[in-house]
Scaffold this motif. Sequence first.
Motif, mmCIF file in Angstrom:
data_model
loop_
_atom_site.group_PDB
_atom_site.id
_atom_site.type_symbol
_atom_site.label_atom_id
_atom_site.label_comp_id
_atom_site.label_asym_id
_atom_site.label_seq_id
_atom_site.Cartn_x
_atom_site.Cartn_y
_atom_site.Cartn_z
ATOM 1 N N GLU A 189 0.834 -1.209 0.000
ATOM 2 C CA GLU A 189 0.000 0.000 0.000
ATOM 3 C C GLU A 189 0.869 1.260 0.000
ATOM 4 O OE1 GLU A 189 -3.771 1.935 -0.066
ATOM 5 O OE2 GLU A 189 -3.109 -0.110 -0.484
ATOM 6 N N VAL A 190 2.002 1.229 0.692
ATOM 7 C CA VAL A 190 2.931 2.358 0.665
ATOM 8 C C VAL A 190 3.422 2.594 -0.763
ATOM 9 C CG1 VAL A 190 5.232 3.149 1.369
ATOM 10 C CG2 VAL A 190 3.687 2.162 3.063
ATOM 11 N N MET A 191 3.814 1.505 -1.453
ATOM 12 C CA MET A 191 4.275 1.633 -2.839
ATOM 13 C C MET A 191 3.163 2.196 -3.736
ATOM 14 S SD MET A 191 7.415 0.630 -2.760
ATOM 15 C CE MET A 191 7.503 1.249 -1.074
ATOM 16 N N LYS A 192 1.942 1.746 -3.507
ATOM 17 C CA LYS A 192 0.801 2.225 -4.296
ATOM 18 C C LYS A 192 0.545 3.709 -4.030
ATOM 19 C CE LYS A 192 -4.186 1.443 -4.827
ATOM 20 N NZ LYS A 192 -5.341 0.615 -4.350
ATOM 21 N N CYS A 193 0.582 4.107 -2.750
ATOM 22 C CA CYS A 193 0.321 5.510 -2.394
ATOM 23 C C CYS A 193 1.368 6.444 -2.975
ATOM 24 C CB CYS A 193 0.277 5.664 -0.871
ATOM 25 S SG CYS A 193 -1.205 4.983 -0.098
ATOM 26 N N ARG A 194 2.613 6.001 -3.029
ATOM 27 C CA ARG A 194 3.678 6.835 -3.574
ATOM 28 C C ARG A 194 3.459 7.159 -5.050
ATOM 29 N NH1 ARG A 194 9.073 3.871 -1.048
ATOM 30 N NH2 ARG A 194 8.911 4.703 1.083
ATOM 31 N N LYS A 195 2.730 6.297 -5.751
ATOM 32 C CA LYS A 195 2.471 6.500 -7.175
ATOM 33 C C LYS A 195 1.151 7.206 -7.435
ATOM 34 C CE LYS A 195 5.030 2.297 -8.402
ATOM 35 N NZ LYS A 195 4.937 0.926 -8.994
ATOM 36 N N ASP A 196 0.379 7.451 -6.391
ATOM 37 C CA ASP A 196 -0.947 8.038 -6.546
ATOM 38 C C ASP A 196 -0.844 9.566 -6.584
ATOM 39 O OD1 ASP A 196 -3.973 7.588 -6.436
ATOM 40 O OD2 ASP A 196 -3.662 9.019 -4.805
ATOM 41 N N GLU A 197 -1.231 10.146 -7.708
ATOM 42 C CA GLU A 197 -1.081 11.594 -7.889
ATOM 43 C C GLU A 197 -1.980 12.387 -6.935
ATOM 44 O OE1 GLU A 197 1.014 13.379 -9.824
ATOM 45 O OE2 GLU A 197 2.013 11.483 -10.248
#
Length: 217
Positions: A189-197
């Motif tokens: 989820e951290v990796m996903k959030c980092r890519k979320d504009e």
Amino acid sequence: MAFRFDEIAEQYQYLPFKNSFMFRQVMQNTNIAKQFLEAVLGNEIDKVDPSLAVKNRFNACLEDGARLEVYPRGKAYPDDVFIVSSETSCLEQKTRVYLAAMNSYPNTCYVIHVCNFDPFMRGLARYETVSCLKGFDDTPYDDGTRVIFLNSRYENGNADPQILAFLDYLRGGDSITPNFGLAKAVHDEVMKCRKDEASKDRFVVEQLLRLEKDKAV
């Protein structure tokens, strides 16, 4: 201002889980919150509702974590839970603020501090407050509140293995790549959030507002 915006946006792609903004984003994920709370509380949970977290997004007193309505199995009413990332002391004062914002009836209010330091210097992974009558340690006083402290700098792993792996990831950040269970879900989820504009934009705005507030003091 544009330079500062770009600089803060650059920071976001490396933002660790222990950062209060990232922690809040991740712990509002209902599947992660459910796994976490079942491991911490030892109870099965039917549903986690993050709507309280959204309502409190811009409350300065409550910006360090996620406030959730939690429906334990077999209970008609939800518990009120605040999961907060704590990097500093003054936890007692913060706990009073969190509890004051919570609904105390008819079920339990939980404040769970996830600490990247040992708040009591006893080496335990988990601490929990217990209320009793003065002079009568065997007579509990149950006011419907529970305060739990999780310590990522633990020496004695007196917590569920899922929570210990969670704490290890909080402490180690990108130096650790979990491959199972709750910690892996958090890492993903951290990796996903980092890519979320959209998340990045919220982070930048919050940081700019905080800088302006600090400048005005």
